[in-house]
Every structure is written in structure tokens, then in C-alpha cells.
Motif scaffolding. Structure first.
Motif, PDB file in Angstrom:
ATOM      1  N   LYS B 176      54.163  63.501  12.092  1.00 21.76           N
ATOM      2  CA  LYS B 176      54.689  62.336  11.385  1.00 21.76           C
ATOM      3  C   LYS B 176      53.734  62.031  10.242  1.00 21.76           C
ATOM      4  CE  LYS B 176      55.914  60.432  15.910  1.00 21.76           C
ATOM      5  NZ  LYS B 176      55.640  59.329  16.873  1.00 21.76           N
ATOM      6  N   PHE B 177      54.289  61.850   9.073  1.00 19.57           N
ATOM      7  CA  PHE B 177      53.410  61.694   7.917  1.00 19.57           C
ATOM      8  C   PHE B 177      54.009  60.665   6.969  1.00 19.57           C
ATOM      9  CE2 PHE B 177      56.416  65.111   7.374  1.00 19.57           C
ATOM     10  CZ  PHE B 177      57.014  64.795   6.185  1.00 19.57           C
ATOM     11  N   SER B 178      53.142  60.124   6.138  1.00 13.34           N
ATOM     12  CA  SER B 178      53.590  59.183   5.118  1.00 13.34           C
ATOM     13  C   SER B 178      53.806  59.929   3.807  1.00 13.34           C
ATOM     14  CB  SER B 178      52.551  58.090   4.925  1.00 13.34           C
ATOM     15  OG  SER B 178      51.393  58.640   4.341  1.00 13.34           O
ATOM     16  N   ILE B 212      61.688  57.959  10.614  1.00 10.32           N
ATOM     17  CA  ILE B 212      61.652  57.767  12.063  1.00 10.32           C
ATOM     18  C   ILE B 212      61.380  56.322  12.449  1.00 10.32           C
ATOM     19  CG2 ILE B 212      60.991  60.125  12.589  1.00 10.32           C
ATOM     20  CD1 ILE B 212      58.107  59.137  12.829  1.00 10.32           C
ATOM     21  N   ASN B 213      61.439  55.428  11.463  1.00 15.33           N
ATOM     22  CA  ASN B 213      61.261  53.994  11.747  1.00 15.33           C
ATOM     23  C   ASN B 213      59.940  53.680  12.429  1.00 15.33           C
ATOM     24  OD1 ASN B 213      63.692  52.867  10.666  1.00 15.33           O
ATOM     25  ND2 ASN B 213      64.780  53.918  12.314  1.00 15.33           N
ATOM     26  N   GLU B 214      58.913  54.379  12.008  1.00 17.66           N
ATOM     27  CA  GLU B 214      57.573  54.030  12.466  1.00 17.66           C
ATOM     28  C   GLU B 214      56.715  53.796  11.237  1.00 17.66           C
ATOM     29  OE1 GLU B 214      55.727  56.419  15.561  1.00 17.66           O
ATOM     30  OE2 GLU B 214      57.686  57.252  16.056  1.00 17.66           O
ATOM     31  N   MET B 215      55.622  53.110  11.474  1.00 20.71           N
ATOM     32  CA  MET B 215      54.722  52.814  10.376  1.00 20.71           C
ATOM     33  C   MET B 215      53.340  53.393  10.667  1.00 20.71           C
ATOM     34  SD  MET B 215      56.814  50.963   8.590  1.00 20.71           S
ATOM     35  CE  MET B 215      56.134  49.728   7.478  1.00 20.71           C
ATOM     36  N   ARG B 222      48.523  47.920   3.374  1.00 24.50           N
ATOM     37  CA  ARG B 222      49.886  47.863   3.881  1.00 24.50           C
ATOM     38  C   ARG B 222      50.304  49.224   4.440  1.00 24.50           C
ATOM     39  NH1 ARG B 222      55.230  46.352   0.324  1.00 24.50           N
ATOM     40  NH2 ARG B 222      56.768  47.140   1.789  1.00 24.50           N
ATOM     41  N   PRO B 223      50.771  49.253   5.677  1.00 26.38           N
ATOM     42  CA  PRO B 223      51.129  50.544   6.264  1.00 26.38           C
ATOM     43  C   PRO B 223      52.411  51.102   5.653  1.00 26.38           C
ATOM     44  CG  PRO B 223      51.458  48.756   7.847  1.00 26.38           C
ATOM     45  CD  PRO B 223      50.921  48.139   6.618  1.00 26.38           C
ATOM     46  N   GLY B 224      52.438  52.434   5.536  1.00 26.80           N
ATOM     47  CA  GLY B 224      53.620  53.086   4.980  1.00 26.80           C
ATOM     48  C   GLY B 224      54.534  53.606   6.072  1.00 26.80           C
ATOM     49  N   LYS B 225      55.748  53.891   5.704  1.00 29.78           N
ATOM     50  CA  LYS B 225      56.695  54.477   6.647  1.00 29.78           C
ATOM     51  C   LYS B 225      56.290  55.897   6.974  1.00 29.78           C
ATOM     52  CE  LYS B 225      61.142  52.258   5.862  1.00 29.78           C
ATOM     53  NZ  LYS B 225      62.546  52.531   5.494  1.00 29.78           N
ATOM     54  N   LEU B 226      56.661  56.301   8.187  1.00 33.60           N
ATOM     55  CA  LEU B 226      56.385  57.679   8.589  1.00 33.60           C
ATOM     56  C   LEU B 226      57.684  58.486   8.604  1.00 33.60           C
ATOM     57  CD1 LEU B 226      53.824  57.054  11.456  1.00 33.60           C
ATOM     58  CD2 LEU B 226      53.381  57.778   9.109  1.00 33.60           C
ATOM     59  N   TYR B 227      57.552  59.756   8.279  1.00 34.71           N
ATOM     60  CA  TYR B 227      58.707  60.644   8.203  1.00 34.71           C
ATOM     61  C   TYR B 227      58.414  61.929   8.961  1.00 34.71           C
ATOM     62  CZ  TYR B 227      60.109  57.653   4.318  1.00 34.71           C
ATOM     63  OH  TYR B 227      60.461  56.587   3.550  1.00 34.71           O
ATOM     64  N   LYS B 228      59.503  62.607   9.323  1.00 37.58           N
ATOM     65  CA  LYS B 228      59.405  64.000   9.755  1.00 37.58           C
ATOM     66  C   LYS B 228      60.190  64.848   8.777  1.00 37.58           C
ATOM     67  CE  LYS B 228      59.007  63.295  14.733  1.00 37.58           C
ATOM     68  NZ  LYS B 228      59.314  63.893  16.048  1.00 37.58           N
ATOM     69  N   PHE B 229      59.836  66.094   8.684  1.00 33.46           N
ATOM     70  CA  PHE B 229      60.597  67.001   7.835  1.00 33.46           C
ATOM     71  C   PHE B 229      61.738  67.605   8.639  1.00 33.46           C
ATOM     72  CE2 PHE B 229      61.384  71.191   5.843  1.00 33.46           C
ATOM     73  CZ  PHE B 229      61.730  70.751   4.582  1.00 33.46           C
TER      74      PHE B 229
END
Lengths: 246, 246
Positions: B176-178, B212-215, B222-229
Motif C-alpha cells: 500500500k503506497f501513497s 483502498i480507503n486507508e490513510m 496531513r496523511p495521504g490516501k493509500l493505493y494498491k496497483f
DNA sequence: GCAAAAGTGTTGTCCTTACACCCATGC
DNA sequence: GCATGGGTGTAAGGACAACACTTTTGC
């Protein structure tokens, strides 16, 4: 290079004094170069092939290949083979990749380095016909000797990508050419049809074609303008492209 | 493969019955694989190097390399070396090209096939430190052993091109990455700075990132959203690109 | 005059670039 | 409250795709 991770960690490594002794312990393998020489004729992409002279491949087609000599640079070997087989030396060759499957050669393990080239068939008459050397349509290839079909496929894909990013094609057109010839070339290599107006606009906007104010001769239709490619301008203007695209 | 053009032309070629005998006549050369393993840490691109254990290269840095064993496939040799040196086996390796200058190795002629990889340093702690194995900044490389600087330069350029056309980078980010991490990665490898908004728009329009609705946690801002590829979607949508661009 | 290819322009869409402000969090 | 980076929108320009008619030449 030779230390194994079974050695104790945190030792000062003992230095190897004699590199020659070290290399003598390495397994040695026979090494060849195979040349995938594409040419263009009658609006078709062709590739230069011979008949294999190995009995188990009787009747099958093979790339132009040969062993690499002792102390011969890989590139030099490729140019030598090209010259020996075709008499040419004014051709660019690019290394594509190496193939080393242990059973790719029936005579035992042989590594081969594939080189790829693209040339104008009409500039280079084949004077040698040993082993039925001939230009073969790329689109009608049957089974080949060794893993040469795989090598050819890899090189063909490499060429398709390469010609979209580099002005390879101009080495294979006549010195003066029409836009129609250029488009035929791209269509043949990429295996697509392109919109004529957009193709012309594309090259016009690049400003790398020099209008030499000559027209085609002896064509059974309206003659087209002839151009030269401005290699000098291209070399100066090579841009470093940055952009994500997948 | 072995006939020379000094043979008479138009002969029926005599077929070679014993391929083994043929190959035995070929010169044999020692063959190695060198792995150029790039990693990313502290927003810098690094490469995994060891100290050469050859006396004439004392103090100089060297790529991870080893001989190719008898009957070992080239790819297998590269994965074996990577595993032996780092313990990893979940990494993609790509063959880049071969290097065969006759004097590239002080112990005599050695051909090497270069492989390139990109991985997440924090996923793979180095447990082996033989020969001072360590991650070295790519930007501060001095002279290296053998022709390893040249090999590294070729692989670096290869990587820069490759990462723009393939989603290599995601293997080296956390699962999971920003978007910031992703951008840092591209900036580090390409050696450029990119506009943040345009970078985000670019990836948004590709629709290959899954929100993925995580931060982010524990960041001093300020935390960024996390994504998966979305590897699955990418595999399905690989497009065949046709366009002339040079 | 007919066949065959040359030559030419516009429009809509999409992509790329450049650029500035407010927001959420940790300290 | 301040420092840090997150998140967002728009306007202009450039590139690309789609598309049809007239011109020139050989025969």
C-alpha cells in the motif's frame, strides 16, 4: 565474484591474486552470433535465411549464424558474419539479446547472441547462394532449425518497437524516396494500415525530411515528390523524452 | 552454420550428421551473469554492490556476478545469483544485453550477460555481508572493477526507459503506497522533478490504482490516501501502441 | 477518359502543461 | 499557530484521429 555465501561472514576477504587461474575454473561454453537481417522488397518485409546444413534439420530454415572466434568482440563477430554472407559492411547492427537454453542446440550447449539489422534489398544483391541463401517473407514462416523461430520473433518485435522510436527505416529506402514508399515501409513492418494524410502530416511536422524538388520517374500514375532524410538535424535534435505511458 | 563462403557455390551442401562433433570445434569461452539490482530508499535510487575480491581491483566496487554453470539456463543463473547473494526469489529479472569485449576481464576473455532488477530495499534485509555487500547511491559512483561501470550505465538507461513503459515501480513500493511515494520513486529514477497535480491526474486517468480507503499513519503532516496497483487490470489492458515518435 | 496514386484542411477530442489556493495533521 | 505535505480545477496549446475531394500522370 567467486566467493560463495557459505564463507564465514565478516572475514576480510582474501584477495585473489591471479585472475587467470580464477577464470580457468569457470565452465566454458561455445558461443555463436545469429544475425536477423530484415529487408524490404515489393512492399513486404523479408528476412535473410539459409537452409540448415545439419542433417537433423534437413530442409529447415536457419538464421545466419557462426561461432564467435577467440578474442573476437561480439559486435565484430556479427559484422564479420554479415559481411561474409552478404558482402555488406555499411549496415547498422544492434544486439538484441542472448539465448542460452541448454538444449537449444542439438550439438550440446551453445549460447547465441542475436543481432538485428534492417537493409535495402535492392542495394545489396546477393552474390552468394551457398545453403540456398535467400530472402524469405516474414509472414509465411514455418518451423525453423534450432530455436531460430523464437529468436526471429523476438527480433521482429524488437524491430517493430525500434522503428517507431528511431529513424531506422531510412537506411533501407533509396537515398531519395517518396512519402508513399516511406508509408509502405512502416505499414509492412508494423503490420497495420495508416491514414495517408495523418502519416504525411506527422512527418511534415517533424521537419526531418528535406524536399529535394525532384519527382518520381517512370511511375504509372501521378509522380510524387522525393525527399531525403535529414540525419544531421535528427542527430542534433534527439530529445530526451520523459513521460509515463503503460 | 559452419560452411564458409569459400566453398563452391551451387553445390548441394553436404549435410552434417553429427552436431556434437561440430560444436566441439567451436571456441569455448567462460560465461558469467552480472546482476544490476536497483533499490529505492530515502528517496534515492541505490544499487547493490560488493567490493571486488580481485587483487588488481582492490577497493573497487563490483556488480553481483558469478559464472554460469554447465547446462544452466541464463535466466536461472541470474535468479540463482540473486538468491545466493540476497536470499530473494520474488523479484523480476530482465536480461538487458551481453558484454563481450575481449579484454573486459583481467583473467582472460569472459562474456557476461547483464540482468537488471528493481526491488524494495526495506522488504529485503541484507543478511549476507560478504565482500562488503551494500546499497550504494547511484549518483555517487566512482570507478568500478571490470567494465562494470559501463554495464551499470547501460542498465540504468535501460531502467529509465523501462519504468516509463511498464509498471516496474510497484514491485518496489510497499504493498500500500501513497501517491507521494510513487512520485518520489519516479523522480528518483528518472532524475527529474514532476508537477504533483499533473502526476496525480496522469495516474488517476489510467485507472490502475485502487483506492483502498486507508490513510498513511504516523506521518508528520496531513496523511495521504493509500493505493494498491491493479496488476490484474493492467495485464488485461496492455495495449499495442502504434505511433511514430523520434 | 480511365485507373492510380498524389496532394491537401478541418473539426472534435484528448492529452499535456502550467499554475495557486485551501486543508488536515503533528508538533 | 506554524510547518509540512495533501488535495483539488481550469485554461491554453498541441497532438491525434477521422474523414472526401481535386489533381496529375500513364496508358
Amino acid at each position: 565474484m567467486k566467493k560463495k555465501n557459505t564463507d564465514l561472514v565478516f572475514h576480510e576477504p582474501h584477495l585473489i591474486k591471479d585472475a587467470v587461474l580464477l577464470v580457468e575454473e569457470y565452465p566454458k561454453v561455445p558461443l555463436t552470433v545469429d544475425c536477423v537481417i530484415f529487408g524490404f522488397e515489393e512492399n513486404k518485409l523479408k528476412v535473410l535465411l539459409i537452409k540448415s546444413d545439419l542433417e537433423i534439420y534437413v530442409g529447415k530454415l536457419s538464421l545466419l549464424g557462426d561461432m564467435v572466434k577467440n578474442n573476437e568482440e561480439l559486435d565484430d563477430a556479427a559484422y564479420r558474419i554479415l559481411k561474409e554472407r552478404t558482402g555488406m559492411n555499411d549496415v547498422f547492427l544492434d544486439q538484441v539479446r542472448s539465448f542460452g537454453h541448454p538444449s537449444r542446440h542439438p550439438g550440446g550447449r551453445v549460447i547465441t547472441v542475436a543481432y538485428c539489422s534492417l537493409l535495402n534489398i535492392n542495394h545489396h544483391e546477393l552474390k552468394i547462394h551457398a545453403n540456398d541463401l535467400h530472402w524469405h517473407d516474414v509472414s509465411t514462416l514455418e518451423e525453423m532449425a534450432f530455436d531460430h523461430k523464437e529468436i526471429l520473433d523476438v527480433c521482429y518485435r524488437w524491430l517493430q518497437k525500434r522503428i517507431q522510436e528511431h529513424p531506422l527505416g531510412f537506411n533501407l529506402l533509396p537515398d531519395k524516396f517518396s512519402l508513399r514508399e516511406l508509408q509502405n515501409l512502416y505499414e509492412a513492418i508494423l503490420g497495420v494500415t495508416l491514414d495517408r494524410r495523418n502519416f504525411r502530416k506527422k512527418f511534415a511536422s517533424m521537419e526531418l525530411l528535406i524536399d529535394i524538388n525532384e519527382m518520381e520517374q517512370d511511375v504509372p500514375h501521378r509522380p510524387g515528390k522525393l525527399y531525403k532524410f535529414d540525419f544531421e538535424k535528427y542527430e542534433k535534435s534527439k530529445r530526451k523524452w520523459v513521460g509515463i505511458d503503460f
